[in-house]
Enzyme design. Structure first.
Site, mmCIF file in Angstrom:
data_model
loop_
_atom_site.group_PDB
_atom_site.id
_atom_site.type_symbol
_atom_site.label_atom_id
_atom_site.label_comp_id
_atom_site.label_asym_id
_atom_site.label_seq_id
_atom_site.Cartn_x
_atom_site.Cartn_y
_atom_site.Cartn_z
ATOM 1 N N GLU A 125 40.486 31.820 49.572
ATOM 2 C CA GLU A 125 41.366 32.246 50.777
ATOM 3 C C GLU A 125 42.451 32.617 50.440
ATOM 4 O O GLU A 125 43.543 32.622 51.223
ATOM 5 C CB GLU A 125 41.284 30.973 51.627
ATOM 6 C CG GLU A 125 40.018 30.468 52.217
ATOM 7 C CD GLU A 125 39.737 31.243 53.462
ATOM 8 O OE1 GLU A 125 40.625 31.925 54.119
ATOM 9 O OE2 GLU A 125 38.488 31.215 53.778
HETATM 10 C C1 LIG Z 1 34.563 28.071 44.369
HETATM 11 C C2 LIG Z 1 34.885 29.354 44.842
HETATM 12 C C3 LIG Z 1 34.308 29.490 46.189
HETATM 13 C C4 LIG Z 1 34.646 30.617 46.725
HETATM 14 N N1 LIG Z 1 34.109 31.076 47.992
HETATM 15 C C5 LIG Z 1 34.196 32.328 48.483
HETATM 16 C C6 LIG Z 1 33.451 32.786 49.570
HETATM 17 O O1 LIG Z 1 32.786 31.772 50.352
HETATM 18 N N2 LIG Z 1 33.266 34.049 50.010
HETATM 19 C C7 LIG Z 1 34.188 34.737 49.541
HETATM 20 O O2 LIG Z 1 33.902 36.173 49.627
HETATM 21 N N3 LIG Z 1 34.663 34.698 48.341
HETATM 22 C C8 LIG Z 1 34.689 33.448 47.826
HETATM 23 N N4 LIG Z 1 35.571 32.988 46.709
HETATM 24 C C9 LIG Z 1 36.192 34.070 46.192
HETATM 25 C C10 LIG Z 1 37.601 33.845 45.946
HETATM 26 O O3 LIG Z 1 38.133 34.061 47.499
HETATM 27 C C11 LIG Z 1 38.383 34.953 45.132
HETATM 28 O O4 LIG Z 1 38.156 34.501 43.728
HETATM 29 C C12 LIG Z 1 39.882 35.084 45.282
HETATM 30 O O5 LIG Z 1 40.216 35.641 46.703
HETATM 31 C C13 LIG Z 1 40.562 35.620 44.023
HETATM 32 O O6 LIG Z 1 40.000 36.862 43.928
HETATM 33 P P1 LIG Z 1 39.606 37.206 42.217
HETATM 34 O O7 LIG Z 1 38.981 36.270 41.885
HETATM 35 O O8 LIG Z 1 39.128 38.609 42.499
HETATM 36 O O9 LIG Z 1 41.053 37.362 41.692
HETATM 37 P P2 LIG Z 1 41.871 38.662 41.626
HETATM 38 O O10 LIG Z 1 42.052 39.452 43.088
HETATM 39 O O11 LIG Z 1 41.426 39.625 40.389
HETATM 40 O O12 LIG Z 1 43.419 38.263 41.282
HETATM 41 C C14 LIG Z 1 43.766 37.682 40.072
HETATM 42 C C15 LIG Z 1 45.118 37.271 39.762
HETATM 43 O O13 LIG Z 1 45.989 38.430 40.194
HETATM 44 C C16 LIG Z 1 46.957 38.315 41.144
HETATM 45 N N5 LIG Z 1 46.968 39.263 41.893
HETATM 46 C C17 LIG Z 1 45.992 40.234 42.573
HETATM 47 N N6 LIG Z 1 46.610 41.176 43.213
HETATM 48 C C18 LIG Z 1 48.040 41.058 43.276
HETATM 49 C C19 LIG Z 1 48.955 41.567 43.794
HETATM 50 N N7 LIG Z 1 48.847 42.842 44.300
HETATM 51 N N8 LIG Z 1 50.375 41.169 43.344
HETATM 52 C C20 LIG Z 1 50.542 40.172 42.570
HETATM 53 N N9 LIG Z 1 49.347 39.418 42.432
HETATM 54 C C21 LIG Z 1 48.256 39.812 42.458
HETATM 55 C C22 LIG Z 1 46.210 37.132 41.920
HETATM 56 O O14 LIG Z 1 46.995 36.082 42.605
HETATM 57 C C23 LIG Z 1 45.665 36.245 40.663
HETATM 58 O O15 LIG Z 1 46.521 35.542 40.386
HETATM 59 C C24 LIG Z 1 35.236 31.879 46.030
HETATM 60 C C25 LIG Z 1 35.746 31.534 44.550
HETATM 61 C C26 LIG Z 1 35.411 30.334 44.167
HETATM 62 C C27 LIG Z 1 35.897 30.123 42.605
#
Ligand SMILES: Cc1cc2nc3c(=O)[nH]c(=O)nc-3n(C[C@H](O)[C@H](O)[C@H](O)COP(=O)(O)OP(=O)(O)OC[C@H]3O[C@@H](n4cnc5c(N)ncnc54)[C@H](O)[C@@H]3O)c2cc1C
Length: 606
Positions: A444
């Site tokens: 989220e």
């Molecule tokens: C158990 C679990 C349940 C989930 N449930 C759902 C669900 O029901 N539906 C769904 O759609 N998703 C779901 N997710 C996905 C979750 O919402 C995402 O993993 C989360 O939003 C982060 O995205 P990412 O993993 O791609 O990380 P990334 O976007 O790759 O981010 C990696 C790191 O980079 C940082 N970062 C990225 N962009 C920037 C920026 N512009 N400036 C500064 N820092 C930045 C982030 O803060 C983070 O620390 C779930 C994930 C898990 C693990």
């Protein structure tokens, strides 16, 4: 293994004595049936369900986890029966509109339910929680026909819902979404792509699952402006609104993960599945995030709930576990050693948990009142007022979500620490709370993204500091009223200083950001945490102001209860609030120390 006890005394103190919910509900059309008696009965009934049904499944659900066989996901033993009870109790529709089968109670009532359920068993609460996300989206953006088809079974809990945003290449940056949606000529679309990490993507709790999916139309503009929103049901509804033909969506695998193991986190494959556009073309992201603040307060619960649960169990343990003698002299001379609760360092850990759980709960209930007003204005079609409330909430939600989940996680670790080595052993449940809570700062919107949303969007871009000015004015006005009572004066004075500092910091960051664009990203996390500590301090002053009044004039609870509120306020101001100053210093530091090191020189290996 201990069980969860619903903290009804604290909840009622906040609802009735601090935030005057009875009067608040009287002012709402949806509050007509939320009379004090009914609210009490709902809280008691929900508390009982959480204590007797959900809490006992907490550890077994973690041990067993979910299983995938032949495309079908089975939830752990007892989950189906518990969900059936949940459904039959009408809990899913508590705050849903009456015209679609809900009970039409204020949004805040739903939040109270979510808090208790989430604290007793976060994994279980994910299933109805995701359904709620789908319900809100369809309610706000669906056509009347879509509402009739999907909202009723979702509200009854017969069908579940999901939010399918994330793909392998993107979670935060949804502009990179690749899932395709091709028109089929009959008003429906062929949805093709892979979504990962989808909570409740597949399970055995409901007869159908309604996926809300972000996808791209052919020739859609690149990036966030080319994303649309679709309803993709697991089973296509038949002519009578029942469950019809199987759709081309399936669970490819279950993620193996650190915690919340009883919550099915699925890789979902959409193989030319039939989907229906919801909201306007290419405005999927806007639709997704309209009025999402209400839903986001829900995720902030995953800070407060685990702090509460971990505190309850750590407190019981600290009263019984014996080790050495208190430094100020024997407290229980008849025993072989004193209980560890007599050691100041153990008290530091317990009181941190208590201050965060109760202070965080106050932050949630404060915001929930705004959510009620926002929903009410929206229902009445008063879009201007709804937007005004949404803006107020929009400022608070990243603080709630980011700050409370970070502190909540800290508190779960403190709970484990109170147990010493036993905290690391599975049987006591403390390590499970830590594992289950770690996700809260990630999904989220990660804490980093919440912080950017707060400082970059809400404070600097959208309001040029106005959001901070408005909120600090409210705090300062409240603090000024309590300068004369000597029990409250030190806190009121401190808060007045902090409100001035918060504004000054905002201006200094704004000026620095004009010269150096990296400033916003480098200051964001400290700004968020600073904002959280000050907001929580405001909540503790509000609680102690009521406690002082009730001690003088009598209240619903005992003198000891109100004295404990004053003691916790003192602890918060003396021992947790000073952390805000470290964040203030760090936030204003130049970006040089962060940016000067060449990415290739971050490590020298080989
Ligand atoms: C158990 C679990 C349940 C989930 N449930 C759902 C669900 O029901 N539906 C769904 O759609 N998703 C779901 N997710 C996905 C979750 O919402 C995402 O993993 C989360 O939003 C982060 O995205 P990412 O993993 O791609 O990380 P990334 O976007 O790759 O981010 C990696 C790191 O980079 C940082 N970062 C990225 N962009 C920037 C920026 N512009 N400036 C500064 N820092 C930045 C982030 O803060 C983070 O620390 C779930 C994930 C898990 C693990």
């Amino acid at each position: 293994m201990p069980v969860y006890k619903a903290p009804l005394r604290d909840m009622k103190f906040l609802l009735n004595e601090v935030f005057d919910y009875p009067k608040h509900y009287e002012s709402l059309a949806s509050g007509e049936n939320a009379t004090p008696d009914i609210v009490d009965a709902i809280l008691a009934e929900c508390g009982k369900f959480c204590e007797e049904v959900l809490s006992p499944l907490y550890q077994s659900g973690d041990e067993e986890g979910c299983k995938l066989e032949n495309g079908e996901v089975t939830t752990p033993a007892g989950y189906k029966e518990a969900y059936h009870q949940y459904m039959m109790g009408g809990w899913q529709g508590l705050s849903a509109p009456e015209e679609y089968g809900g009970q039409g109670l204020p949004a805040s009532m739903g939040l109270l339910k979510q808090e208790m359920m989430g604290t007793a068993n976060w994994s279980f609460s994910m299933y109805p929680g995701l359904s709620l996300g789908a319900m809100n989206t369809i309610y706000l953006h669906g056509s009347e026909a879509q509402k009739q088809t999907y909202l009723v079974p979702l509200t009854e809990g017969r069908w579940g819902g999901t939010m399918c945003l994330t793909e392998p290449q993107c979670g935060t940056d949804l502009g990179q979404v690749k899932t395709k949606a091709e028109p089929q000529g009959d008003g429906s679309y062929r949805i093709t792509g892979t979504k990962i990490f989808i909570s409740s993507g597949e399970h055995d709790l409901t007869e159908n699952i309604v996926h809300i999916v972000l996808a791209r139309l052919p020739d859609a503009p690149k990036g966030t402006r080319g994303i649309s929103l679709f309803i993709v049901p697991k089973f296509l509804p038949d002519a009578d609104g029942g469950v019809g033909e199987r759709n081309g969506v399936s669970c490819g695998s279950l993620e193996k993960k650190m915690g919340i193991k009883a919550s099915a986190t699925c890789v979902m494959n959409f193989d030319g599945a039939t989907g229906y556009l919801i909201g306007p073309e290419n405005q999927g992201l806007e639709c997704m995030f309209t009025f999402m603040n209400t839903a986001r307060i829900g995720t902030a619960i995953q800070g407060v709930g685990p702090a509460e649960l971990s505190y309850q169990w750590a407190l019981d343990y600290a009263r019984e576990r014996r080790s050495m003698r208190a430094l100020s002299g024997k407290k229980e001379p008849e025993q072989v050693a004193d209980a560890i609760i007599h050691h100041a360092d153990v008290r530091r850990m317990l009181l941190t948990q208590k201050a965060v759980a109760e202070g965080g709960r106050a932050m949630l209930y404060y915001a929930a009142r705004l959510a009620d007003h926002m929903v009410e204005a929206h229902t009445r079609g008063d879009d201007k007022k709804a937007e005004a409330y949404d803006d107020k909430l929009g400022f608070l939600t990243p603080i709630l979500k980011g700050f409370l989940t970070e502190l909540g996680y800290e508190c779960t670790n403190l709970g484990m620490q109170v147990f010493g080595g036993h905290g690391y052993i599975r049987e006591h449940g403390m390590e499970q709370i830590v594992r289950d809570t770690r996700i809260a700062t990630l999904y989220e919107g990660t804490t980093g993204i919440q912080a950017l949303d707060l400082l970059g969007r809400k404070v600097l871009l959208m309001t040029q500091g106005g959001a901070v000015r408005e909120f600090t004015l409210k705090i300062a006005n409240f603090a000024r009223k309590h300068l004369t009572d000597k029990r409250l004066r030190p806190y009121a004075v401190e808060l007045l200083k902090l409100t001035a500092q918060w504004n000054l910091l905002t201006v200094r960051v704004m000026l620095a950001a004009r010269k150096d664009r990296d400033v916003v990203s480098s200051a964001a996390n400290d700004f968020l945490m600073y904002s959280g500590y000050v907001t929580m301090a405001y909540m503790w002053l509000r609680q102690s102001a009521v406690a002082v009044d009730k001690l003088d004039n009598g209240g619903e609870d005992s003198e000891e209860f109100y004295q404990a509120k004053l003691a916790t306020t003192e602890f918060y101001f003396e021992r947790l609030l000073p952390r805000a100053q470290a964040h203030a210093t760090s936030m204003l530091s130049p970006t040089r120390s962060l940016m000067q090191l060449d990415s290739d020189h971050m490590a020298f290996t080989g």
